[in-house]
Design a protein around this motif. Structure first.
Motif, short mmCIF file in Angstrom:
data_model
loop_
_atom_site.label_atom_id
_atom_site.label_comp_id
_atom_site.label_asym_id
_atom_site.label_seq_id
_atom_site.Cartn_x
_atom_site.Cartn_y
_atom_site.Cartn_z
N ARG A 285 53.53 -21.47 44.85
CA ARG A 285 55.07 -20.80 45.43
C ARG A 285 54.57 -19.91 47.00
N GLU A 286 55.52 -20.62 47.53
CA GLU A 286 55.27 -19.74 49.01
C GLU A 286 56.30 -19.48 48.90
N THR A 287 56.45 -18.16 48.73
CA THR A 287 58.29 -17.05 48.87
C THR A 287 57.78 -15.88 49.30
N PHE B 228 49.34 -25.59 40.75
CA PHE B 228 50.89 -24.75 41.42
C PHE B 228 50.96 -23.55 42.40
N ARG C 275 45.62 -25.14 49.45
CA ARG C 275 46.16 -26.68 48.68
C ARG C 275 45.71 -27.67 48.62
#
Length: 84
Positions: free
Chosen positions: A26-28, A24, A17
């Protein structure tokens, strides 16, 4: 356990990052069978990038089961990044 896993994921992603701030990410975290989870998670994505193990068999190169499922069940472009 989930909190520990989330911290580990963040620690793995943070250097990338910082190196590529315009990308972009997104950590999920999801629970379940990897192929099923990734098919659901890919909905709405522009591109799904997945690491996979390259294997060779007597008949030639072989794609691992998760990568195979993604190729056949995701309606988005899938990039398979080989690693060993």
């Amino acid at each position: 356990m989930r909190e520990v896993t989330q911290r580990e994921l963040t620690a793995l992603v943070d250097p990338w990052r910082e190196k590529f701030p315009a990308v972009f990410v997104r950590e999920t975290l999801y629970e379940g069978r990897p192929a099923h989870v990734l098919v659901r998670a890919a909905q709405g994505a522009g591109l799904l990038v997945v690491g996979h193990h390259r294997r060779r068999t007597a008949v030639g190169p072989h794609t691992d089961p998760v990568a195979h499922a993604l190729i056949h069940h995701v309606n988005r472009p899938v990039a398979l990044v080989p690693h060993d």
